[in-house]
Scaffold this active site. Structure first.
Site, PDB file in Angstrom:
ATOM      1  CB  VAL A 197      36.330  40.840  39.016  1.00 17.92           C
ATOM      2  CG1 VAL A 197      37.120  40.486  37.751  1.00 17.92           C
ATOM      3  CG2 VAL A 197      37.220  41.548  40.022  1.00 17.92           C
ATOM      4  CB  VAL A 223      35.354  40.024  31.157  1.00 17.05           C
ATOM      5  CG1 VAL A 223      35.566  40.313  29.681  1.00 17.05           C
ATOM      6  CG2 VAL A 223      36.561  40.474  31.971  1.00 17.05           C
ATOM      7  N   GLY A 261      42.505  40.038  27.467  1.00 15.37           N
ATOM      8  CA  GLY A 261      43.435  40.593  28.444  1.00 15.37           C
ATOM      9  C   GLY A 261      42.883  41.727  29.281  1.00 15.37           C
ATOM     10  CG  LEU A 262      39.207  43.478  28.190  1.00 11.63           C
ATOM     11  CD1 LEU A 262      37.715  43.630  27.961  1.00 11.63           C
ATOM     12  CD2 LEU A 262      39.956  44.719  27.729  1.00 11.63           C
ATOM     13  CG  LEU A 263      40.854  39.711  35.366  1.00  3.52           C
ATOM     14  CD1 LEU A 263      40.274  40.732  36.337  1.00  3.52           C
ATOM     15  CD2 LEU A 263      40.310  38.320  35.656  1.00  3.52           C
ATOM     16  CE1 TYR A 284      40.254  37.570  40.005  1.00  3.27           C
ATOM     17  CE2 TYR A 284      38.885  35.657  40.469  1.00  3.27           C
ATOM     18  CZ  TYR A 284      39.015  36.964  40.022  1.00  3.27           C
ATOM     19  OH  TYR A 284      37.910  37.650  39.591  1.00  3.27           O
ATOM     20  CG  PHE A 286      35.024  40.929  50.283  1.00  3.56           C
ATOM     21  CD1 PHE A 286      35.942  41.287  49.295  1.00  3.56           C
ATOM     22  CD2 PHE A 286      35.411  39.976  51.226  1.00  3.56           C
ATOM     23  CE1 PHE A 286      37.210  40.735  49.263  1.00  3.56           C
ATOM     24  CE2 PHE A 286      36.682  39.416  51.208  1.00  3.56           C
ATOM     25  CZ  PHE A 286      37.575  39.789  50.225  1.00  3.56           C
TER      26      PHE A 286
END
Length: 413
Positions: free
Chosen positions: A83, A85, A93-95, A124, A413
């Site tokens: 993940v 940006v 707001g992309l995530l 998160y 991971f």
């Protein structure tokens, strides 16, 4: 122009890979062999990017995973990784768009939970993830341990042998399977994981060949494996000040753990052992005659869990004592919310939707934090993160969810 968020094609993958390196502050790889290796690991149907005039400016990938829960059951999980940006496109707001698409697809696919390793804490929780398993790392001051400097091997009839990467690829998978099926918070490792972590597959980073040590019991059974590196530091008067850094240490018995740690502390010239990430309640310090010789240098959240199917997830694990509690779970993404009656115990659980008055009201992120038994219901009530609607309900849930040993995820991971 509006930013386009979608899955990535094979021809776009090198640009996606460049954006990933940018987001993680790594020099762009650009090596065809490494790009091909990354592509081989990626499911393009689960690899998303945000594009600004054709250039990738955000990355997101997920893959199929198995998560061991309390009691030893294994759940299908949506493992979120890669993940990023780009710094030029933050706060747009992309995530959120990539996450929503991925979690919706995971729910439709039948995954019961989603998992990730969070680089930063605040991100998160707003997507329903809760910190479910932590880690700790110790630095062992070897001269202070009180261990016998003349130690030459286990006294339990077992033995320790040095091994090479081929041995690890042969012995490691079976040993790890035995561990992960009894360790809540552990995830599965595929063949490619072993190839990457033994230097057989390229990663784009310089590979430093480590040392490997295998513990075998008196009957010859492999019960433990340690992988470590060592630096080359010397002090005044030609005195060694070398550090052994453990990459991985897995064991299926306390005797194997004890023997491997004692072996690491007995290596000539090693004055410090860095343990790598361990469970926060690891037995390590108490294997030493002086536990204070092991100093905690890292203690933090690690594995985050997002419940996607409350009924399947809650029914999959076992619980410390018999009990019943009605949970009102809020989920802004409308993936796992609802009111559920949980009747649970050491042999399993039944979870059904209900219209009964709730005992506890909580967000799905708090359910994720509680799920593997690490977080305390009573603590979350005190913090205002869980609302106790029936007096005494928090104490009941505390006894149900908490586990004697803390969960642990051995892998990043």
């Amino acid at each position: 122009m509006s930013l386009e968020v979608r899955t990535v094609t094979e021809s776009e993958f090198p640009d996606w890979s460049r954006a990933l390196d940018t987001g993680f502050l790594n020099p762009p790889v650009g090596v065809d062999e490494v790009i091909a290796e990354r592509l081989a690991r990626a499911d393009l149907d689960r690899t998303r990017g945000a594009f600004d005039q054709g250039r990738c400016v955000a990355t997101f990938r997920s893959f199929a995973q198995e998560l061991t829960v309390v009691g030893g059951a294994v759940l299908p999980a949506d493992a979120v990784t890669n993940v990023s940006v780009s710094p030029t496109h933050r706060r747009r707001g992309l995530l959120g768009r990539m996450m929503a698409a991925d979690l919706t697809a995971a729910k439709e696919r039948g995954d019961a939970v989603a998992t990730l390793i969070s680089a930063e804490y605040p991100i998160y929780g707003r997507y329903g993830f809760g910190p479910a398993a932590g880690v700790a790392e110790w630095a062992i001051d070897v001269p202070r341990t009180g261990l016998d400097p003349r130690w030459s091997g286990p006294v339990d009839g077992g033995r320790i042998d040095l091994a090479d990467a081929a041995d690890v690829r042969k012995l490691g998978p079976e040993l790890y399977e035995r561990l992960r099926l009894r360790q809540p918070g552990a995830t599965d490792r595929d063949e490619r994981w072993w190839q990457i972590n033994t230097g057989e597959a390229p990663t784009g980073r310089p590979w430093v060949e480590p040392f490997h040590a295998v513990y075998r019991s008196a009957s010859g059974e492999v019960e433990g494996l340690a992988t470590y590196t060592a630096d080359d530091q010397w002090g005044d008067g030609k005195q060694p000040k070398n550090t052994a850094s453990v990459r991985k240490l897995i064991a299926v018995s306390p005797r194997a753990e004890r023997a491997l740690w004692q072996f690491l502390c007995s290596i000539d010239w090693i004055t410090t052992v860095r343990t790598g990430f361990r469970a926060p309640d690891d037995l390590l310090p108490h294997f030493l005659p002086d536990p204070r010789a092991a100093r905690i240098v890292t203690q933090a959240d690690f594995l985050w869990v997002r419940i996607l199917d409350a009924v399947r997830a809650l029914e999959a694990r076992t619980y410390a004592v018999p009990g019943t509690v009605v949970l009102d779970i809020h989920d802004r993404a409308e993936l796992a919310g609802g009111r559920f009656r949980l009747e649970a115990g050491p042999d399993g659980a039944s979870c059904v939707t209900t219209t009964e008055s709730p005992d506890l009201v909580l967000d799905v992120r708090e359910l994720g934090a509680l799920y593997l038994g690490d977080e305390s219901v009573l603590r979350l009530v005190a913090l205002g993160a869980v609302s106790e609607e029936r007096p005494g309900a928090a104490a009941v849930a505390e006894r149900l969810f908490r586990t004697p040993r803390r969960p642990w995820c051995p892998d990043v991971f």
